[in-house]
Design a protein around this motif. Structure first.
Motif, mmCIF file in Angstrom:
data_model
loop_
_atom_site.group_PDB
_atom_site.id
_atom_site.type_symbol
_atom_site.label_atom_id
_atom_site.label_comp_id
_atom_site.label_asym_id
_atom_site.label_seq_id
_atom_site.Cartn_x
_atom_site.Cartn_y
_atom_site.Cartn_z
ATOM 1 N N TYR A 2 -30.613 35.463 8.938
ATOM 2 C CA TYR A 2 -29.368 36.008 8.426
ATOM 3 C C TYR A 2 -28.810 36.984 9.453
ATOM 4 O O TYR A 2 -29.365 38.031 9.707
ATOM 5 C CB TYR A 2 -29.599 36.721 7.099
ATOM 6 C CG TYR A 2 -30.168 35.804 6.073
ATOM 7 C CD1 TYR A 2 -31.498 35.879 5.716
ATOM 8 C CD2 TYR A 2 -29.394 34.828 5.486
ATOM 9 C CE1 TYR A 2 -32.027 35.021 4.790
ATOM 10 C CE2 TYR A 2 -29.913 33.960 4.553
ATOM 11 C CZ TYR A 2 -31.229 34.075 4.203
ATOM 12 O OH TYR A 2 -31.745 33.222 3.283
ATOM 13 N N ILE A 32 -37.059 40.089 6.398
ATOM 14 C CA ILE A 32 -36.334 40.010 5.134
ATOM 15 C C ILE A 32 -36.714 41.210 4.273
ATOM 16 O O ILE A 32 -37.882 41.483 4.046
ATOM 17 C CB ILE A 32 -36.668 38.699 4.382
ATOM 18 C CG1 ILE A 32 -36.382 37.489 5.274
ATOM 19 C CG2 ILE A 32 -35.923 38.623 3.061
ATOM 20 C CD1 ILE A 32 -34.955 37.353 5.734
ATOM 21 N N THR A 34 -36.180 43.219 0.542
ATOM 22 C CA THR A 34 -35.829 42.906 -0.845
ATOM 23 C C THR A 34 -34.905 43.978 -1.414
ATOM 24 O O THR A 34 -34.906 45.129 -0.983
ATOM 25 C CB THR A 34 -37.081 42.801 -1.734
ATOM 26 O OG1 THR A 34 -37.767 44.046 -1.700
ATOM 27 C CG2 THR A 34 -37.987 41.685 -1.265
ATOM 28 N N LYS A 56 -26.201 24.830 -4.780
ATOM 29 C CA LYS A 56 -26.798 26.039 -4.219
ATOM 30 C C LYS A 56 -27.779 26.682 -5.192
ATOM 31 O O LYS A 56 -27.583 26.633 -6.411
ATOM 32 C CB LYS A 56 -25.732 27.085 -3.890
ATOM 33 C CG LYS A 56 -24.847 26.725 -2.737
ATOM 34 C CD LYS A 56 -23.894 27.876 -2.458
ATOM 35 C CE LYS A 56 -22.998 27.581 -1.288
ATOM 36 N NZ LYS A 56 -22.097 28.695 -0.999
ATOM 37 N N HIS A 59 -30.069 32.401 -5.157
ATOM 38 C CA HIS A 59 -30.270 33.229 -3.962
ATOM 39 C C HIS A 59 -29.243 32.890 -2.885
ATOM 40 O O HIS A 59 -28.602 33.778 -2.319
ATOM 41 C CB HIS A 59 -31.692 33.052 -3.425
ATOM 42 C CG HIS A 59 -31.933 33.791 -2.165
ATOM 43 N ND1 HIS A 59 -32.246 35.123 -2.133
ATOM 44 C CD2 HIS A 59 -31.878 33.378 -0.871
ATOM 45 C CE1 HIS A 59 -32.375 35.508 -0.884
ATOM 46 N NE2 HIS A 59 -32.167 34.465 -0.091
ATOM 47 N N LYS A 60 -29.067 31.618 -2.595
ATOM 48 C CA LYS A 60 -28.129 31.183 -1.557
ATOM 49 C C LYS A 60 -26.701 31.570 -1.928
ATOM 50 O O LYS A 60 -25.938 32.059 -1.089
ATOM 51 C CB LYS A 60 -28.252 29.664 -1.352
ATOM 52 C CG LYS A 60 -27.265 29.073 -0.378
ATOM 53 C CD LYS A 60 -27.550 29.471 1.047
ATOM 54 C CE LYS A 60 -26.641 28.707 1.992
ATOM 55 N NZ LYS A 60 -26.273 29.498 3.153
ATOM 56 N N MET A 63 -26.389 35.386 -1.492
ATOM 57 C CA MET A 63 -26.422 35.731 -0.062
ATOM 58 C C MET A 63 -25.103 35.395 0.609
ATOM 59 O O MET A 63 -24.565 36.190 1.380
ATOM 60 C CB MET A 63 -27.568 35.004 0.649
ATOM 61 C CG MET A 63 -28.926 35.596 0.396
ATOM 62 S SD MET A 63 -29.123 37.245 1.082
ATOM 63 C CE MET A 63 -28.903 36.920 2.816
ATOM 64 N N ASP A 64 -24.555 34.224 0.342
ATOM 65 C CA ASP A 64 -23.276 33.817 0.936
ATOM 66 C C ASP A 64 -22.157 34.778 0.542
ATOM 67 O O ASP A 64 -21.354 35.188 1.381
ATOM 68 C CB ASP A 64 -22.905 32.398 0.524
ATOM 69 C CG ASP A 64 -23.788 31.333 1.156
ATOM 70 O OD1 ASP A 64 -24.550 31.659 2.092
ATOM 71 O OD2 ASP A 64 -23.713 30.169 0.705
ATOM 72 N N VAL A 66 -22.412 37.920 -0.614
ATOM 73 C CA VAL A 66 -22.645 39.270 -0.083
ATOM 74 C C VAL A 66 -22.279 39.307 1.396
ATOM 75 O O VAL A 66 -21.637 40.258 1.858
ATOM 76 C CB VAL A 66 -24.106 39.724 -0.309
ATOM 77 C CG1 VAL A 66 -24.438 40.968 0.495
ATOM 78 C CG2 VAL A 66 -24.367 39.965 -1.785
ATOM 79 N N GLU A 67 -22.651 38.279 2.136
ATOM 80 C CA GLU A 67 -22.311 38.237 3.563
ATOM 81 C C GLU A 67 -20.790 38.262 3.761
ATOM 82 O O GLU A 67 -20.281 38.992 4.615
ATOM 83 C CB GLU A 67 -22.920 37.010 4.232
ATOM 84 C CG GLU A 67 -22.722 37.026 5.732
ATOM 85 C CD GLU A 67 -23.481 35.931 6.458
ATOM 86 O OE1 GLU A 67 -23.555 36.012 7.683
ATOM 87 O OE2 GLU A 67 -23.987 35.001 5.799
#
Length: 80
Positions: A2, A32, A34, A56, A59-60, A63-64, A66-67
């Protein structure tokens, strides 16, 4: 892995030009960390509804999103 792409200093120059350091400059993207996230039940149920109809994982998906939000906020800080 990431990696936050396009994260540069708020003044817009490169790190070497401005001699600035940010907390993520020396971070290892393979490490990573937590973070627990508490959600109100209705929001968690909406998220579950989306995930059940999506390829998805939860988690994915998170993560997407938040990014994207982090990139958007970094760009906003550059404009200050």
């Amino acid at each position: 892995m990431y990696v936050i792409e396009g994260a540069e200093s708020p003044q817009g120059g490169s790190e070497s030009e401005e001699n600035k350091k940010y907390p993520w400059d020396d971070a290892n993207p393979e490490v990573i960390k937590t973070f627990n996230l508490r959600l109100p039940q209705p929001l968690k149920m909406k998220l579950q509804y989306i995930i059940e109809r999506s390829p998805k994982s939860m988690h994915k998906f998170i993560m997407d999103e938040v990014e994207k939000a982090v990139k958007r906020e970094l760009k906003e800080l550059e404009n200050l």
